[in-house]
Write an enzyme that holds these catalytic residues in place. Structure first.
Site, PDB file in Angstrom:
ATOM      1  CB  SER A   1      -9.699   0.095  11.091  1.00  0.00           C
ATOM      2  OG  SER A   1     -10.820   0.938  11.197  1.00  0.00           O
TER       3      SER A   1
ATOM      4  N   GLY B   1       0.827  -1.213   0.000  1.00  0.00           N
ATOM      5  CA  GLY B   1       0.000   0.000   0.000  1.00  0.00           C
ATOM      6  C   GLY B   1       0.855   1.254   0.000  1.00  0.00           C
TER       7      GLY B   1
ATOM      8  CD  GLN C   1      -4.009   9.964   4.625  1.00  0.00           C
ATOM      9  OE1 GLN C   1      -4.597  11.011   4.493  1.00  0.00           O
ATOM     10  NE2 GLN C   1      -4.380   9.056   5.528  1.00  0.00           N
TER      11      GLN C   1
ATOM     12  CD  GLU D   1     -15.664   1.811  10.944  1.00  0.00           C
ATOM     13  OE1 GLU D   1     -16.569   0.986  11.191  1.00  0.00           O
ATOM     14  OE2 GLU D   1     -15.877   3.034  10.861  1.00  0.00           O
TER      15      GLU D   1
ATOM     16  CE1 TYR E   1     -11.182  -0.926   5.921  1.00  0.00           C
ATOM     17  CE2 TYR E   1     -12.080  -0.268   8.049  1.00  0.00           C
ATOM     18  CZ  TYR E   1     -11.032  -0.316   7.148  1.00  0.00           C
ATOM     19  OH  TYR E   1      -9.831   0.250   7.496  1.00  0.00           O
TER      20      TYR E   1
ATOM     21  CE  LYS F   1     -19.084  14.341  -1.010  1.00  0.00           C
ATOM     22  NZ  LYS F   1     -20.080  13.252  -0.903  1.00  0.00           N
TER      23      LYS F   1
END
Ligand SMILES: Nc1nc2c(ncn2[C@@H]2O[C@H](COP(=O)(O)OP(=O)(O)O[C@H]3O[C@H](CO)[C@@H](O)[C@H](O)[C@@H]3O)[C@@H](O)[C@H]2O)c(=O)[nH]1
Length: 376
Positions: free
Chosen positions: A177, A55, A59, A179, A201, A244
């Site tokens: 994460s 990866g 970022q 999550e 996820y 965004k």
């Protein structure tokens, strides 16, 4: 001798040798990662150390590559073969003849192709492996759950299996994460909080997190889970909410966009700066013993706070431009995901350095500068 305790002159020489990659960056629009040596005992950083990043074009991968190059590592990364070269975050390193193929090397390899990964890792023989790759969009994971699990869950397991067979397995960092906690019973969460994911996820990350623990405890791998809360920057993908919003605020200011359409603006997250979090990854992997660490700011903000901070940074009132669309709602939202990073602070000497307001202002400013330089 630990790097932190090396003679001052030696440390100065290392820093002098390391060029300032981020400053040279064409798209790296922020100040370079400021590297301070942690208080925690770390093993010696051998200047010939090789690090491998899955990866690397993302970022976190790009910030981590910069940090490791500055530390004197030889950095290798795996990239997916795609019809277009999605390497813009690395463009400044890629274009530098002093860096590319001298201290930074890219290899075609992917998590769904263990044969190639094994061959590449056997050839490179890294001392440290940072596993950052995977399908990272939570909302999208509801649409493509199998792809998400294939890369994020099974991809991690395949990597662990490869490492298990290597004669000298590298130290392994897994970027997991918040999550994995879903709707946790306690807030803030720490390394002992039970896993209770509520989306594909989170389930994939929970599987991978637990597998890392299994391979650490049962197979003796030096394997670390970094439980990362939301971390952002101007290099964030454009379909994540902070980028965004910051992009829209800047584009509206410059007359390039008319409105900003969002889902749930009451959603809360613990947002920090990606640069701080990759520093934590390196510190965790260079500690004496492998363990799990939460990396977080410990402070919750609403999506609405991001909107207000970004529009204030461009001196516009947000109410004229922001519109709701249920298309951006998710079937389930986690609640009270806020991290307790006191273990990382105590053991590694890690703490975040960038505040929420600084982060959003920096991202918005970066968008303004970028848009001002481009035509569309
Ligand atoms: N992306 C997006 N999110 C929106 C929007 N409107 C509201 N949101 C809300 O904004 C919140 C943050 O969404 P994201 O920025 O997409 O991040 P995330 O789902 O929290 O996931 C990120 O952080 C995780 C760590 O907690 C990472 O693990 C994950 O990979 C990702 O980076 C969510 O509650 C989402 O519903 C929108 O238009 N787009």
């Amino acid at each position: 001798m630990p790097f932190a305790r090396r003679r001052r002159s030696e440390r100065r020489a290392v820093r002098a040798r390391a060029s300032n990659f981020a400053q040279r960056g064409r798209i790296a629009r922020q100040s370079p990662p400021d590297i301070l040596y942690p208080r925690a005992p770390i093993r010696e950083v051998d200047l010939n150390n090789k690090a491998f990043i899955t990866g690397i074009t993302g970022q976190d991968g790009s910030y981590l590559a910069e940090l490791l190059l500055e530390q004197g590592y030889e950095v290798h990364g795996s990239v997916r073969r795609t019809s277009t070269l999605e390497r813009s975050r690395l463009a400044h390193l890629y274009a530098d003849p002093e860096v590319y193929n001298k201290s930074l090397f890219l290899h075609y390899a992917d998590l769904d192709d263990p044969t190639t990964l094994r061959r590449v890792l056997n050839r490179v023989q890294p001392a440290e492996l940072y596993h950052l790759a995977g399908q990272s969009h939570v909302g999208l994971s509801f649409e493509i759950p199998e792809t998400t699990c294939e890369f994020t869950a099974m991809g991690t397991l395949r990597l662990l299996e490869i490492l298990r067979d290597l004669p000298e397995p590298p130290r392994f960092f897994h970027a997991t994460s918040s999550e994995i906690f879903g709707r946790p019973v306690a807030s803030p969460q720490n390394e002992d909080t039970p896993l209770a994911p509520i989306n594909p996820y989170g389930c994939a990350k929970a599987f991978a997190t637990q597998m890392v623990r299994v391979y650490r405890e049962s197979h003796g791998l030096f394997a670390v889970n970094g439980i990362l809360y939301n971390h952002e920057s101007s290099r964030r993908g454009e379909n994540f909410v902070t980028r965004k919003i910051c992009h829209a605020a800047a584009a509206i200011k410059l007359g390039r966009q008319r409105e900003l359409v969002l889902g749930d603006t009451s959603a809360q997250r613990d947002w920090g700066h990606a640069r701080d979090y990759v520093r934590g990854m390196w510190m965790a992997l260079n500690h004496d013993t492998p363990d799990d660490y939460v990396f977080a700011t410990g402070i919750l903000h609403r999506v609405q706070d991001v909107i207000e901070t970004a529009f204030a940074a461009v001196e516009l009132g947000w109410t004229d431009y922001v519109r709701f669309d249920r298309h951006f709602l998710r079937p389930a939202e986690p609640l009270h995901l806020v991290g307790d990073a006191s273990k990382a602070q105590r053991v590694l000497g890690w703490s975040p350095r960038t505040s929420f307001t600084e982060l959003i202002q920096e991202m918005t400013q970066s968008e303004l500068e970028h848009l001002s330089r481009t035509d569309s």
